[in-house]
Design an enzyme around this catalytic site. Structure first.
Site, mmCIF file in Angstrom:
data_model
loop_
_atom_site.group_PDB
_atom_site.id
_atom_site.type_symbol
_atom_site.label_atom_id
_atom_site.label_comp_id
_atom_site.label_asym_id
_atom_site.label_seq_id
_atom_site.Cartn_x
_atom_site.Cartn_y
_atom_site.Cartn_z
ATOM 1 N N TYR A 33 0.837 -1.200 0.000
ATOM 2 C CA TYR A 33 0.000 0.000 0.000
ATOM 3 C C TYR A 33 0.869 1.246 0.000
ATOM 4 C CZ TYR A 33 0.947 0.948 4.958
ATOM 5 O OH TYR A 33 1.564 1.248 6.144
ATOM 6 N N ARG A 52 8.315 3.943 -4.618
ATOM 7 C CA ARG A 52 8.337 2.929 -3.550
ATOM 8 C C ARG A 52 7.290 1.848 -3.811
ATOM 9 N NH1 ARG A 52 7.619 5.010 2.410
ATOM 10 N NH2 ARG A 52 5.503 5.323 1.643
ATOM 11 N N ARG A 100 -7.694 -20.632 -0.879
ATOM 12 C CA ARG A 100 -6.580 -20.481 0.065
ATOM 13 C C ARG A 100 -5.517 -21.552 -0.126
ATOM 14 N NH1 ARG A 100 -4.894 -21.980 5.378
ATOM 15 N NH2 ARG A 100 -3.868 -20.261 6.448
ATOM 16 N N LYS A 147 -2.218 -16.764 16.024
ATOM 17 C CA LYS A 147 -2.543 -17.312 14.684
ATOM 18 C C LYS A 147 -3.103 -16.198 13.813
ATOM 19 C CE LYS A 147 -4.449 -21.566 12.712
ATOM 20 N NZ LYS A 147 -3.230 -21.947 12.006
ATOM 21 N N GLU A 179 9.844 -23.697 13.305
ATOM 22 C CA GLU A 179 8.762 -24.569 12.830
ATOM 23 C C GLU A 179 8.771 -24.555 11.310
ATOM 24 O OE1 GLU A 179 4.847 -23.027 13.840
ATOM 25 O OE2 GLU A 179 5.601 -20.973 13.841
ATOM 26 N N LEU A 204 3.859 -21.210 16.478
ATOM 27 C CA LEU A 204 2.426 -21.336 16.757
ATOM 28 C C LEU A 204 2.215 -22.545 17.669
ATOM 29 C CD1 LEU A 204 -0.391 -20.152 15.977
ATOM 30 C CD2 LEU A 204 -0.572 -22.078 14.419
#
Ligand code: PDD
Length: 286
Positions: A33, A52, A100, A147, A179, A204
Site C-alpha cells: 500500500y 516505492r 486459500r 494465529k 517450525e 504457533l
C-alpha cells in the site's frame, strides 16, 4: 458523505466496492500500500510514493496493474471526484483472489483499490502540543504464537521452496529450528526421543502438536521439549511435521540432505496412525 472509491478499474460509491474473502490481501497480508498526502487538491511527493510502490510490488513479484501515467491520473481523478482539498489518498494492491493456499498461482490478477480520507493535515493540534510516546520491544513480527493472517513471509518462503523443488520450508532462528511454514516440526533422535521445540512466541502453539505429544507419551515414546538445530535434525532418525491439514507427515530431507534413511520412518507412521484413529474416535458431529 459517500466517497467515490476506485476498485479494479471502476469508480464506485464506497458502500458498493467489494473485495472477495479469498483475496490474498485479506488471507495472507499479501498486499502492498501507499499513503499520499493532498494539500490544496495537489499530491505531495507523488514520485517518491510511486517509486516505492513499484519497489514493494517488485519485491513481492506482484505486477503493477497500471502504467505510471495511469497511476498518476488515478490519483488526480480520485482527488477530483471526491473534491478533496486536504487529506490522504490510500492505495492498496494485493496479489489477487484465489482459493486459500500458501503456494499461489503464477500470473494472478491483482486487486487494486484506492480511497481518500478528508484530514486537516496542516492544522494538526499536535504540532503545537507535541506527542507523548511509550517504548516497546520491536516485535514486528515476533509473536508467532498468535494465529494471525500475517502470513506473507510464510507464503513467499513456501513458494520459493516449491520453485526449488521442495515441499515446504523449515524456519531457523539463531541457529535453532522454529517450525515449518504452516506446521510444527519435530524429530525423533538417535535415542528414540521425540524432540520438539517448547512453546514460546517463536512458534504457533499447534493443536495437532499438543494431541500428538500426549499420544506419543501414552505410547511410551519419550518426549523432550527443547530447541534443536538443523544439524541435529539431519542427524535424527526421523522427522515429521504436524498441523490440522497435514495431521502427521514425515519429513525425509532438508536442503537435499537425507534425514535417517531418507524414507518415512516407522515411528512417524505409527504417530500418524494413532493420531488419526484417536481423532476419528473423538470427532464431533452435529
Ligand atoms: N497452519 N505452525 C504454523 C505456522 C501454522 O500455520 C500451523 C497451522 C501450525 C500447526 O497448528 P495446528 O496443529 O493447530 O493446525 C503450526 C494451518 C493448518 C494453515 O495455515 O493452513
Amino acid at each position: 458523505m459517500t466517497r467515490i472509491v476506485y476498485l479494479n478499474g471502476q469508480w464506485l460509491p464506497e458502500t458498493e466496492a467489494k473485495v472477495s474473502i479469498f483475496d490474498r490481501g485479506y488471507m495472507f497480508a499479501d498486499a502492498v500500500y501507499e499513503v499520499t498526502a493532498v494539500i490544496d487538491g495537489k499530491l505531495l511527493d507523488h514520485a517518491g510514493h510511486a517509486a516505492r510502490l513499484k519497489r514493494s510490488l517488485d519485491a513481492l513479484g506482484i505486477p503493477m496493474p497500471v502504467s505510471e501515467e495511469a497511476l498518476t491520473d488515478l490519483h488526480h481523478e480520485i482527488v477530483a471526484r471526491n473534491g478533496l482539498d486536504q487529506g490522504l489518498v490510500y492505495l492498496q494492491i494485493s496479489r489477487g483472489a484465489e482459493d486459500r493456499n500458501f503456494v499461489f498461482s503464477e500470473g494472478m490478477t491483482p486487486t487494486f483499490s484506492m480511497f481518500t480520507q478528508d484530514v486537516p493535515l496542516l492544522a494538526n493540534p499536535k504540532a503545537e502540543t507535541g506527542l507523548k510516546m511509550v517504548s516497546m520491544p520491536d516485535g514486528r513480527w515476533a509473536n508467532r504464537q498468535i494465529k494471525t493472517v500475517q502470513l506473507l513471509y510464510s507464503s513467499l518462503a513456501k513458494m520459493e521452496a516449491k520453485r526449488n523443488g521442495a515441499d515446504d520450508v523449515v524456519f531457523v532462528e539463531d541457529g535453532f529450528i522454529t517450525e515449518a511454514s504452516s506446521a510444527n516440526f519435530h524429530i525423533i533422535n538417535g535415542s528414540g526421543v521425540l524432540v520438539t521445540r517448547p512453546l514460546s512466541n517463536a512458534l504457533l502453539h499447534g493443536i495437532t502438536r499438543a494431541a500428538v505429544l500426549t499420544l506419543a507419551q501414552k505410547a511410551d515414546l519419550a518426549v523432550e521439549e527443547r530447541a534443536f538445530s538443523i544439524e541435529e535434525a539431519l542427524a535424527a532418525k526421523e522427522a515429521f511435521i504436524t498441523s490440522a491439514g497435514a495431521f502427521v507427515l514425515p519429513v525425509v530431507s532438508i536442503d537435499g540432505m537425507a534425514i535417517g534413511s531418507g524414507k518415512p520412518g516407522p515411528l512417524t507412521a505409527k504417530l500418524r496412525r494413532i493420531y488419526i484413529e484417536d481423532q476419528l474416535a473423538k470427532a464431533i458431529g452435529r
